[in-house]
Motif scaffolding. Structure first.
Motif, PDB file in Angstrom:
ATOM      1  N   GLU A 319      79.093  54.785  86.838  1.00  0.00           N
ATOM      2  CA  GLU A 319      78.704  55.625  85.699  1.00  0.00           C
ATOM      3  C   GLU A 319      79.618  56.837  85.530  1.00  0.00           C
ATOM      4  N   GLY A 320      80.587  56.979  86.431  1.00  0.00           N
ATOM      5  CA  GLY A 320      81.539  58.090  86.305  1.00  0.00           C
ATOM      6  C   GLY A 320      81.043  59.394  86.883  1.00  0.00           C
ATOM      7  N   TYR A 321      80.068  59.338  87.803  1.00  0.00           N
ATOM      8  CA  TYR A 321      79.474  60.554  88.356  1.00  0.00           C
ATOM      9  C   TYR A 321      80.101  60.970  89.676  1.00  0.00           C
ATOM     10  N   CYS A 322      81.145  60.298  90.109  1.00  0.00           N
ATOM     11  CA  CYS A 322      81.784  60.617  91.387  1.00  0.00           C
ATOM     12  C   CYS A 322      83.142  61.280  91.175  1.00  0.00           C
ATOM     13  N   PRO A 323      83.525  62.176  92.078  1.00  0.00           N
ATOM     14  CA  PRO A 323      84.890  62.723  92.008  1.00  0.00           C
ATOM     15  C   PRO A 323      85.902  61.606  92.238  1.00  0.00           C
ATOM     16  N   LEU A 324      87.019  61.667  91.537  1.00  0.00           N
ATOM     17  CA  LEU A 324      88.091  60.712  91.805  1.00  0.00           C
ATOM     18  C   LEU A 324      88.635  60.938  93.210  1.00  0.00           C
ATOM     19  N   THR A 325      88.985  59.878  93.895  1.00  0.00           N
ATOM     20  CA  THR A 325      89.578  60.003  95.225  1.00  0.00           C
ATOM     21  C   THR A 325      91.029  60.455  95.081  1.00  0.00           C
ATOM     22  N   PRO A 326      91.637  60.973  96.153  1.00  0.00           N
ATOM     23  CA  PRO A 326      93.063  61.340  96.080  1.00  0.00           C
ATOM     24  C   PRO A 326      93.940  60.172  95.626  1.00  0.00           C
ATOM     25  N   ASN A 327      93.619  58.963  96.096  1.00  0.00           N
ATOM     26  CA  ASN A 327      94.394  57.790  95.691  1.00  0.00           C
ATOM     27  C   ASN A 327      94.245  57.520  94.202  1.00  0.00           C
ATOM     28  N   GLU A 328      93.025  57.612  93.684  1.00  0.00           N
ATOM     29  CA  GLU A 328      92.784  57.379  92.263  1.00  0.00           C
ATOM     30  C   GLU A 328      93.492  58.422  91.400  1.00  0.00           C
ATOM     31  N   VAL A 329      93.496  59.675  91.859  1.00  0.00           N
ATOM     32  CA  VAL A 329      94.198  60.725  91.123  1.00  0.00           C
ATOM     33  C   VAL A 329      95.693  60.431  91.064  1.00  0.00           C
ATOM     34  N   GLY A 330      96.245  59.976  92.177  1.00  0.00           N
ATOM     35  CA  GLY A 330      97.670  59.651  92.218  1.00  0.00           C
ATOM     36  C   GLY A 330      98.025  58.545  91.235  1.00  0.00           C
ATOM     37  N   ILE A 331      97.232  57.490  91.218  1.00  0.00           N
ATOM     38  CA  ILE A 331      97.462  56.381  90.291  1.00  0.00           C
ATOM     39  C   ILE A 331      97.357  56.878  88.850  1.00  0.00           C
ATOM     40  N   PHE A 332      96.364  57.701  88.588  1.00  0.00           N
ATOM     41  CA  PHE A 332      96.103  58.225  87.248  1.00  0.00           C
ATOM     42  C   PHE A 332      97.272  59.060  86.730  1.00  0.00           C
ATOM     43  N   LEU A 333      97.749  60.006  87.536  1.00  0.00           N
ATOM     44  CA  LEU A 333      98.834  60.888  87.100  1.00  0.00           C
ATOM     45  C   LEU A 333     100.143  60.132  86.919  1.00  0.00           C
ATOM     46  N   ARG A 334     100.406  59.151  87.775  1.00  0.00           N
ATOM     47  CA  ARG A 334     101.631  58.353  87.613  1.00  0.00           C
ATOM     48  C   ARG A 334     101.558  57.526  86.333  1.00  0.00           C
ATOM     49  N   ALA A 335     100.366  56.991  86.031  1.00  0.00           N
ATOM     50  CA  ALA A 335     100.203  56.197  84.810  1.00  0.00           C
ATOM     51  C   ALA A 335     100.403  57.058  83.568  1.00  0.00           C
ATOM     52  N   LEU A 336     100.010  58.337  83.648  1.00  0.00           N
ATOM     53  CA  LEU A 336     100.214  59.242  82.520  1.00  0.00           C
ATOM     54  C   LEU A 336     101.688  59.552  82.295  1.00  0.00           C
ATOM     55  N   GLY A 337     102.519  59.281  83.309  1.00  0.00           N
ATOM     56  CA  GLY A 337     103.956  59.469  83.152  1.00  0.00           C
ATOM     57  C   GLY A 337     104.557  60.582  83.980  1.00  0.00           C
ATOM     58  N   TYR A 338     103.755  61.280  84.775  1.00  0.00           N
ATOM     59  CA  TYR A 338     104.311  62.361  85.594  1.00  0.00           C
ATOM     60  C   TYR A 338     105.132  61.774  86.738  1.00  0.00           C
ATOM     61  N   PRO A 339     106.376  62.211  86.893  1.00  0.00           N
ATOM     62  CA  PRO A 339     107.244  61.637  87.925  1.00  0.00           C
ATOM     63  C   PRO A 339     106.848  62.100  89.326  1.00  0.00           C
ATOM     64  N   ALA A 340     107.349  61.384  90.316  1.00  0.00           N
ATOM     65  CA  ALA A 340     106.995  61.665  91.708  1.00  0.00           C
ATOM     66  C   ALA A 340     107.401  63.064  92.142  1.00  0.00           C
ATOM     67  N   ARG A 341     108.402  63.650  91.486  1.00  0.00           N
ATOM     68  CA  ARG A 341     108.896  64.979  91.876  1.00  0.00           C
ATOM     69  C   ARG A 341     108.038  66.116  91.322  1.00  0.00           C
ATOM     70  N   LEU A 358      94.720  62.694 102.223  1.00  0.00           N
ATOM     71  CA  LEU A 358      95.701  63.275 101.309  1.00  0.00           C
ATOM     72  C   LEU A 358      96.983  62.457 101.231  1.00  0.00           C
ATOM     73  N   LEU A 359      97.247  61.666 102.265  1.00  0.00           N
ATOM     74  CA  LEU A 359      98.432  60.805 102.236  1.00  0.00           C
ATOM     75  C   LEU A 359      98.376  59.833 101.066  1.00  0.00           C
ATOM     76  N   GLU A 360      97.149  59.491 100.647  1.00  0.00           N
ATOM     77  CA  GLU A 360      96.990  58.571  99.518  1.00  0.00           C
ATOM     78  C   GLU A 360      97.564  59.182  98.240  1.00  0.00           C
ATOM     79  N   LEU A 361      97.538  60.512  98.149  1.00  0.00           N
ATOM     80  CA  LEU A 361      98.106  61.203  96.998  1.00  0.00           C
ATOM     81  C   LEU A 361      99.572  61.558  97.232  1.00  0.00           C
ATOM     82  N   SER A 362      99.892  62.063  98.422  1.00  0.00           N
ATOM     83  CA  SER A 362     101.262  62.507  98.702  1.00  0.00           C
ATOM     84  C   SER A 362     102.246  61.341  98.761  1.00  0.00           C
ATOM     85  N   SER A 363     101.761  60.107  98.944  1.00  0.00           N
ATOM     86  CA  SER A 363     102.659  58.956  98.920  1.00  0.00           C
ATOM     87  C   SER A 363     103.221  58.722  97.521  1.00  0.00           C
ATOM     88  N   ARG A 364     102.534  59.239  96.492  1.00  0.00           N
ATOM     89  CA  ARG A 364     102.990  59.111  95.107  1.00  0.00           C
ATOM     90  C   ARG A 364     103.628  60.401  94.592  1.00  0.00           C
TER      91      ARG A 364
END
Length: 507
Positions: A319-341, A358-364
Motif C-alpha cells: 500500500e506504499g506505507y513503508c519507507p523505501l530501503t536504501p537499495n530501492e532508493v538507489g534503483i529509483f535515483l538511477r532510473a531517474l537519470g542521476y549518474p553514479a557520481r 548502506l552498501l546497497e545504496l553506495s554500490s550505485r
C-alpha cells in the motif's frame, strides 16, 4: 511496404496493366487501416490502466532475454532545474482587517511533543491558537521523552529572543509564567485535533475560571483548511520567519552547505528514513532478517503510545506505507537519470542495519556524504546526545539543497517540502511508493530488467511529483466525519494558496 511483381500477359492474360493499380491500392489501404486500428486499440488499453499499477505490457517479454540496456541520458536541466513557479511568491503579510495584538493577562503554557519538526509545526499552531484565544504564550517546553530523549531547551534549538520580537504584533510571548501564577489552579487541556477557529472561541470560556491553561500536546491542533486567511498566514509567519534556529545551529548549517557546494556544486539531500523507530512504528520488515524483525516487533509492543501493535508488513509495503530501503532508493535515483557520481547528502539518524545496509545504496552512488564526514570533530561534539539539534542541521541542508528526496513522508519530509514550496517551489521529488513497489517487485522476481523501458516507466510515474505549484489536496473521497481530516494534505506540507500568491495579490 508490400511491392507485388507485376504479372506478364502470358502468366495472367486476363489482367490488364491499367486494371492492376486499383487492386494494389486497395490492398495497401487495407493493411494501413488494420495497423491503425490495432495501434489505437493498444493506446485505449493503456489509457484504462490504473494510475498506480504499471501494466506488464510496458515491459515486453523479450526484455527478459536481453542484456540490460543503458538508460538514455537525461539533460542537466531535467535533473536539477527547479520547476516553474508561474509568478507565485511567498505572501505572509496580514490583511487590512488584521489588528495588532493586545496585552493579555491570560496565559497559555504548552508542552510540545514529538521530534523536531513535529514540535516546530505544533508550536506554530499554538501561536495561532494563542492569537484566537487572546492569550499570552509562554515559551513552549520541548519533548524530552520521545524516542531520541533530547534534553535540549527551546533556546538551545531556536533563537528565543528573535521569536519573541518577530511575533510581537501578533501574539505576546514571554519566557516564563509570572511567579505569582505558578501556584494558581491551571486548566489542563488536550485540545482536539484539527480544530476550527470556532472550537477555540468556545474554549475561551475557560478564562472565566482560570488565568492559565496548560496544553498537554501541541501537534495538529488546528485544521488544515477552512481557516481565516489571517490565521493561516500567521502560521506561516510563525514557522518560516519567527521560529528561526539558534545562531550556533544556523552558523554550522550554513558552513556545511558551503562545504557541500565546494565538493560538487550541486547536491541531492536524501532524507533516508530507514531508522529503527520508523521501521518499528510502521511495522515494515521487508529485506530484514528474522532477528531484526523480531527486535522491531518487541520495540513496537513495548512503546505505550504506539496504538497499533500487530501489523502485516507485506500489506503495509504493497500500500506504499513503508519507507523505501536504501537499495530501492538507489534503483529509483538511477532510473531517474542521476549518474553514479552525484553528490548525495544523507539526512538521517542511524540507519538500521548500519554499514551493510548502506552498501546497497553506495554500490550505485559512491559520493555519499554524512554529517560525520562533513563536520569536524569539534562541531560534531556539540551535537552529541542532542538529536533535535542534529535534525535541525539536516533540515537546513535539506531546504538549501538543489534536489530534495525523502524515502518516507514523515514529519521531516512534509516540513521540508512545504518550506521549499514556500521559498519558490524548489525541486522536491516525492516518490510514489505504492507504484514503485509494484515495479520493484517485478524487478526482483525477474519479470523485468533495469534498462531504458524500466527507467522510462519510473520517470513517467514521477513527471508530476517534483514540487511544481499545485493547491493543497483536500480530504479523500467518501470519508466522512472527523476521520476525513486525517486524509487531508498537511497545511505545512503545502501552504498554497494562503501563503503563496500571485504577484498582483497582497503579499
Amino acid at each position: 511496404m508490400w511491392n507485388p511483381r507485376l504479372p506478364t500477359r502470358r502468366a495472367a492474360p486476363r489482367f490488364r496493366r491499367g486494371n492492376l493499380f486499383p487492386v494494389v491500392l486497395i490492398i495497401i489501404l487495407f493493411f494501413s487501416l488494420s495497423s491503425l486500428f490495432l495501434t489505437r486499440k493498444g493506446l485505449d488499453e493503456d489509457d484504462r490502466e490504473t494510475p498506480h499499477r504499471v501494466p506488464d505490457k510496458v515491459f515486453p517479454h523479450k526484455i527478459l532475454t536481453m542484456k540490460p540496456q543503458i538508460p538514455e541520458q537525461i539533460s542537466e536541466q531535467d535533473l536539477w532545474v527547479t520547476p516553474s513557479s508561474f509568478g507565485l511568491h511567498p505572501c505572509t503579510k496580514p490583511t487590512s482587517r488584521y489588528e495588532v495584538s493586545h496585552v493579555s493577562d491570560h496565559f497559555l503554557t504548552v508542552k510540545s511533543n514529538g521530534g523536531l519538526n513535529q514540535m516546530r509545526t505544533g508550536i506554530s499552531d499554538m501561536v495561532a491558537v494563542a492569537r484566537i484565544m487572546n492569550a499570552t504564550l509562554v515559551i513552549p517546553q520541548l519533548d524530552r521523552r520521545s524516542f531520541w530523549k533530547d534534553t535540549s531547551t527551546f533556546s538551545e534549538i531556536f533563537d528565543e529572543e528573535y521569536f519573541i520580537e518577530a511575533l510581537k504584533r501578533d501574539v505576546r510571548v514571554v519566557k516564563a509564567l509570572p511567579k505569582e501564577l505558578e501556584s494558581v489552579p491551571h486548566a489542563r487541556k488536550h485540545f482536539t485535533s484539527w480544530a476550527s477557529v470556532g472550537y477555540y472561541e468556545e474554549m475561551s470560556h475557560l478564562w472565566n475560571q482560570y488565568q492559565v491553561i496548560h496544553v498537554a500536546k501541541s501537534d495538529s491542533r488546528l485544521a488544515n483548511n477552512d481557516l481565516p486567511l489571517d490565521i493561516q498566514r500567521l502560521r506561516c509567519r510563525a514557522l518560516y520567519h519567527a521560529l528561526r534556529f539558534s545562531p550556533p545551529i544556523e552558523i554550522l548549517g550554513k558552513k556545511l552547505v558551503e562545504r557541500l557546494r565546494d565538493r560538487g556544486g550541486q547536491y541531492i539531500a536524501l532524507h533516508l528514513r530507514y531508522e529503527k523507530d520508523m521501521l518499528s512504528f510502521t511495522g515494515c520488515t521487508y529485506g530484514l532478517t528474522e532477528a531484526e524483525s523480531e527486535e522491531l516487533r518487541k520495540m513496537r509492543e513495548s512503546t505505550s503510545h504506539w496504538k497499533i501493535k500487530k501489523i502485516n508488513s507485506t500489506e503495509q509495503r504493497l500500500e506504499g506505507y513503508c519507507p523505501l530501503t536504501p537499495n530501492e532508493v538507489g534503483i529509483f535515483l538511477r532510473a531517474l537519470g542521476y549518474p553514479a557520481r552525484t553528490l548525495i547528502y544523507i539526512a538521517s539518524g542511524e540507519i538500521y542495519g548500519g554499514h551493510a545496509r548502506l552498501l546497497e545504496l553506495s554500490s550505485r552512488f559512491q559520493n555519499l556524504v554524512f554529517k560525520e564526514t562533513l563536520a569536524t570533530k569539534e562541531e560534531l561534539e556539540a551535537l552529541r546526545d542532542h538529536a533535535s539539534q542534529a535534525a535541525a542541521i539536516d533540515y537546513i541542508i535539506s531546504v538549501e539543497s538543489d534536489v530534495f528526496v525523502a524515502s518516507y513522508s514523515g514529519n521531516m519530509a512534509r516540513a521540508v517540502e512545504g518550506h521549499r514550496r514556500f521559498l519558490g517551489h524548489r525541486k522536491t521529488i516525492n516518490p510514489d511508493r505504492k507504484g514503485l513497489v509494484n515495479i520493484l517487485d517485478k524487478l526482483e522476481s525477474g519479470k523485468l530488467s533495469e534498462g531504458t523501458s524500466f527507467a522510462h516507466a519510473i520517470r513517467e510515474m514521477h513527471a508530476n511529483r517534483q514540487g511544481a505549484p499545485r493547491k493543497r489536496r483536500g480530504p479523500s473521497a467518501g470519508i466522512k466525519g472527523r476521520a476525513r481530516f486525517r486524509t487531508e494534505e498537511s497545511f505545512y506540507e503545502n501552504p498554497y494558496p494562503e501563503c503563496i500568491c500571485r504577484r498582483n495579490r497582497n503579499g
